[in-house]
Each structure stands twice: as structure tokens, then as C-alpha cells.
Design an enzyme around this catalytic site. Sequence first.
Site, PDB file in Angstrom:
ATOM      1  N   ASP A  45      33.586 -35.273  40.655  1.00 34.25           N
ATOM      2  CA  ASP A  45      32.839 -35.555  41.812  1.00 34.25           C
ATOM      3  C   ASP A  45      31.278 -35.307  42.399  1.00 34.25           C
ATOM      4  O   ASP A  45      31.564 -33.885  41.280  1.00 34.25           O
ATOM      5  CB  ASP A  45      33.357 -36.880  43.105  1.00 34.25           C
ATOM      6  CG  ASP A  45      34.251 -37.632  42.896  1.00 34.25           C
ATOM      7  OD1 ASP A  45      34.536 -37.548  41.466  1.00 34.25           O
ATOM      8  OD2 ASP A  45      34.780 -37.506  43.662  1.00 34.25           O
ATOM      9  N   ASP A  46      30.432 -36.013  41.841  1.00 35.92           N
ATOM     10  CA  ASP A  46      29.114 -35.724  43.177  1.00 35.92           C
ATOM     11  C   ASP A  46      28.410 -35.721  41.912  1.00 35.92           C
ATOM     12  O   ASP A  46      26.712 -34.552  42.975  1.00 35.92           O
ATOM     13  CB  ASP A  46      29.197 -34.183  43.745  1.00 35.92           C
ATOM     14  CG  ASP A  46      30.753 -34.230  45.267  1.00 35.92           C
ATOM     15  OD1 ASP A  46      30.749 -35.954  44.910  1.00 35.92           O
ATOM     16  OD2 ASP A  46      30.506 -34.176  45.795  1.00 35.92           O
ATOM     17  N   HIS A  96      29.199 -42.952  41.258  1.00 36.77           N
ATOM     18  CA  HIS A  96      29.573 -42.366  42.832  1.00 36.77           C
ATOM     19  C   HIS A  96      28.505 -42.471  43.839  1.00 36.77           C
ATOM     20  O   HIS A  96      28.243 -41.828  44.707  1.00 36.77           O
ATOM     21  CB  HIS A  96      30.009 -40.743  42.769  1.00 36.77           C
ATOM     22  CG  HIS A  96      30.797 -39.844  44.016  1.00 36.77           C
ATOM     23  ND1 HIS A  96      32.316 -40.512  43.916  1.00 36.77           N
ATOM     24  CD2 HIS A  96      31.253 -39.188  44.109  1.00 36.77           C
ATOM     25  CE1 HIS A  96      32.347 -39.906  45.061  1.00 36.77           C
ATOM     26  NE2 HIS A  96      31.511 -39.144  45.282  1.00 36.77           N
ATOM     27  N   HIS A 100      25.452 -39.945  48.142  1.00 33.57           N
ATOM     28  CA  HIS A 100      26.415 -39.964  48.705  1.00 33.57           C
ATOM     29  C   HIS A 100      26.946 -39.916  50.001  1.00 33.57           C
ATOM     30  O   HIS A 100      26.665 -39.330  51.274  1.00 33.57           O
ATOM     31  CB  HIS A 100      26.950 -38.344  48.034  1.00 33.57           C
ATOM     32  CG  HIS A 100      27.895 -37.841  48.534  1.00 33.57           C
ATOM     33  ND1 HIS A 100      29.043 -37.714  49.839  1.00 33.57           N
ATOM     34  CD2 HIS A 100      29.073 -37.427  46.917  1.00 33.57           C
ATOM     35  CE1 HIS A 100      30.316 -37.554  49.022  1.00 33.57           C
ATOM     36  NE2 HIS A 100      30.524 -37.612  48.303  1.00 33.57           N
ATOM     37  N   HIS A 189      35.068 -31.071  42.071  1.00 33.25           N
ATOM     38  CA  HIS A 189      33.423 -32.085  42.180  1.00 33.25           C
ATOM     39  C   HIS A 189      32.963 -30.667  41.232  1.00 33.25           C
ATOM     40  O   HIS A 189      33.433 -29.283  40.921  1.00 33.25           O
ATOM     41  CB  HIS A 189      33.497 -31.076  43.559  1.00 33.25           C
ATOM     42  CG  HIS A 189      33.983 -31.954  44.030  1.00 33.25           C
ATOM     43  ND1 HIS A 189      35.992 -32.167  44.613  1.00 33.25           N
ATOM     44  CD2 HIS A 189      33.848 -33.231  45.068  1.00 33.25           C
ATOM     45  CE1 HIS A 189      35.759 -32.750  45.356  1.00 33.25           C
ATOM     46  NE2 HIS A 189      34.799 -34.287  45.487  1.00 33.25           N
TER      47      HIS A 189
END
Length: 489
Positions: A45-46, A96, A100, A189
Amino acid sequence: METLLLWLFYVSTLYAFIPGLITRLFGFRVFRRGVGMNEFALTFDDGPDPVYTSQLLDLLKKYKAKATFFVVGSNAEKYPHLIKRMHEEGHLIGIHNYVHKTNWLMGPSAVKKQIQRTNKIICDIIGSDTHYYRPPWGIVNLFDFARRSETQIVLWSSMFGDWRQRLGADRLTQRMLKKLKSGEVFLLHDCGNTLGANAKAPVQMLIALERVLQEAEKKGLGTIRIDDMISKSEAAKREAKSKKTLASMSKNAPNKTAPKGRGRLFWGKKLLVSLWLLWEKIFHMLFQLRTTNQEDPIFHFRIRPYRGQPVTMNGGIELVNGDRVLELHFDNKRLFEIGSRSRNSVQIAIQMIRGVEKTLPELAQYVQSHPELLDVKALYGVSMINRGPEQFGFTVTDLPDSFFARSTRLYLKFLMSVIHPSGGDRLKQRSSHELIPKLIVMPIELLLDKYSEDGSHRRYSNKESSEAVKEEAAEEATDEATLSATQPC
């Protein structure tokens, strides 16, 4: 002010807390673990991150591992070459959000724009859309469930806290190795620039990941993209279901009348039902709902002003905005008990018809004995589509398209998956137009005329309350349930 706070509590709970709870505890309408394979999934993620993502891709290439990247749209926009490299090296790219930000703090249209904007960025880079979505922090809202045709929500089965640099590579390795099993979905991540993360945390993650990939090679455990894991899991489930069906058909069941699919209640569903009934108690307490029968309730109700478009009810009586109504809520505990005892939809309907027929005279008597209710204009509720309420004198009409109607539809689908004898499988058999909530209303005058103890109710009962009529009404009108459940409980 108190009413406003209560409604804020209700909306926030329905919109955010309950969907988040059921996805985390039960995986409702999300994918989070695979079955029937000798592989595990790496998800990141991210990113993309200009420093760490390229190092991660090098590591994955070294061990011939495939992964799924849930990218932040604004980062993808800055580093399109990394998105292109992910795609060219055989990895899956998911969404995603563009920034965020938790879905709990955004409305449905804002979340939709975040997804669409990120998808467009990805499509412009690799030439194809993506169907896979992981909301930031795995937090969903009610309307994320409604996008099943547009996106597949993907959560995880194993999370390790790798966004904290102080965890260190050694402890992170230990945590990951404990979860190194087939079907696991690892959450990691490749960027440390989001809220709550440490900028250099991916350094430790990369060290730990290489150790885990080495151990996976020794165990003969491969890596798999999420889309392939979902396909293999669905195939494995179909095969297992087919084998179970064949095994069941080959046996002569000693009791052919035993309820189908209504055996022991699994702990997960027990917990879900307990939480659901606890929420109902809280709702009843906050909104001070009443009932005509504390020992064996069918309906709970409260007095409130009607808010909506004019509705013409039986007798030509019109319900308009601001009229006082008796808002009905089916007792969910009773509803679940009926569903648990019943073998099919018809039996559910018959039990509910009996309960409604018993309760309406009690409700009429309650109104007559409470003078402050005599200016109430109508009974009011929201139901899944069926024709059952009309036999009692209700008018059934469409709800206007609104946040309330859409949230009610999702809530009642979830409710049906819990109480129906066939569980969630029943929802898959129903087309979308058959699961639309309907407004049901009855003039209070009709309630008093038809069901009060002046003799008119006895005439009505003698005419229409036979077992044959119950069976006919149930079979005709209720693939789900008469007055299936009123919103919000």
C-alpha cells in the site's frame, strides 16, 4: 439539538461503524484470504515511492515473486514510470484512493471521484482499467458495498505494523514467518510518507521481506497476485461445494424434513447477530421506541413527523410532509428467531403474517387508549419489495431515490443474509430490481376501523385469516418476507 445528535449517531453508525465492523470480523463483501492453493499474496500500500518502490521491484524480480500494489493516485501521477514498470513485470495494480484519506470522512460521491480519478491515472499509464480497490486503513463505508460491479474490495489476513521503523527487521521477520502459510494475504507498505508512518520504515520491510521470500522458497510456497488468488479460491469453493452436494445426494437422509442449511450457528454468525441485536437495543433506547407487547413483541414504534413526498393511502387519504406518523420497526430478535426455525421463505412469511395479524388489533387498542396518539395520521414503515402488506390495508409505494433509500437497501440486503434460511446465497438469486425498499403506509382511521375491538376486526378475521389464505398469501407474495424488516432496525 438532542434529535440532531441522535440522527448524527445513527447515520455515522450505519454509514461507517457497522460496515467497518462486519468487514473486519466476517469479511462481508470483501476478499481477504485465499483457499485451496499453495501460494500466498504480497500486497503493498501507499506507493509508489521514488526510493523504495524501485528497490522492492528489484527484490521481487530477484525471487520471481508476483505482488499486488494498491497505489495512491497522487503518487502514481508523480511517478508514472514506476507504475509502468510494475505492469511490465507482471504485477497487479489496484487503487488506494487519490489521496490517503479515510472513507469515513468522505461522502459517497467524494469516494467515487477518488476511485475514478486514480483509475484514470493508472489507465493512462498502462492502457487498461483496474477493478481492485483497497480503501485507506481498510476502512469502508456503507456505499463501498454498492460498488461491487465496479470494484472488488480487497483487505488482508495478516498485518505486521511494518510502517513503524522502530519495529526493526528482526521482529518484523518473526511476525511474517509466523503467518507464512498458503492463502494468506500480507499487508505491507512500500512508502512511509502517510499519516502515522515513518519515512524510513520501508528499509526494515525490505530486509524482512527478503528473508521471508528465502524461507518461502524452502517451503515450496509461491507468491500470487490478488486477481489470480481470487480466481483460484472461487474455483476451489465451487469444487468443494460440488463434492459436498454429491456426498449429500448419495446419502439417504434419515429426516427429510430437517431444515436445510439451518444447523449449528457458527461462532462468527453468533457474534454478528449479538452485535446486531445490541445495536438494536441502543437504537430503541436512544429513540425511545415503544411496543404493545413487552413479552412477545412484533412491532416497535415511535411518533415522528413524516418527511417526504405526498402519498395517497387507502380511502383517498393523503399523507403529506409534516403529518405525524407512527413509525413501525420490526423486532429483529423475533425476526431472527423466525428465520432460524423456518425451512424456507414461505414458512417465514406465514409466521410473520400471523404475528402481524395478532399485533395490529393490539396496536389499534393502544392508539385508542392513548389520546395523544389520536392525531397521528398514519402507520409508516419501510419494507423490502413484496405484496404481503397490502392484505392488511397498507399502501405500498416506491421510495424516492435518496441517501436514505440507498442505505436502506444495503441494510436490508445485509439483514436478509442473516435471517434468511439460505443465508447470503439467497441474495445472489435475486435480481437487483427485486431488492428495492418500499414505503408502506396505512391511515390510522383504517387501523381503528378494521382492527379495533368493536366487531369489525372479527369480521375481517373470519373472512381472511384461515390457514389456506395464509398459505396462498405467503406463496404469492413473499420470496423474502412480509414486512421483511423496517428501517433502521
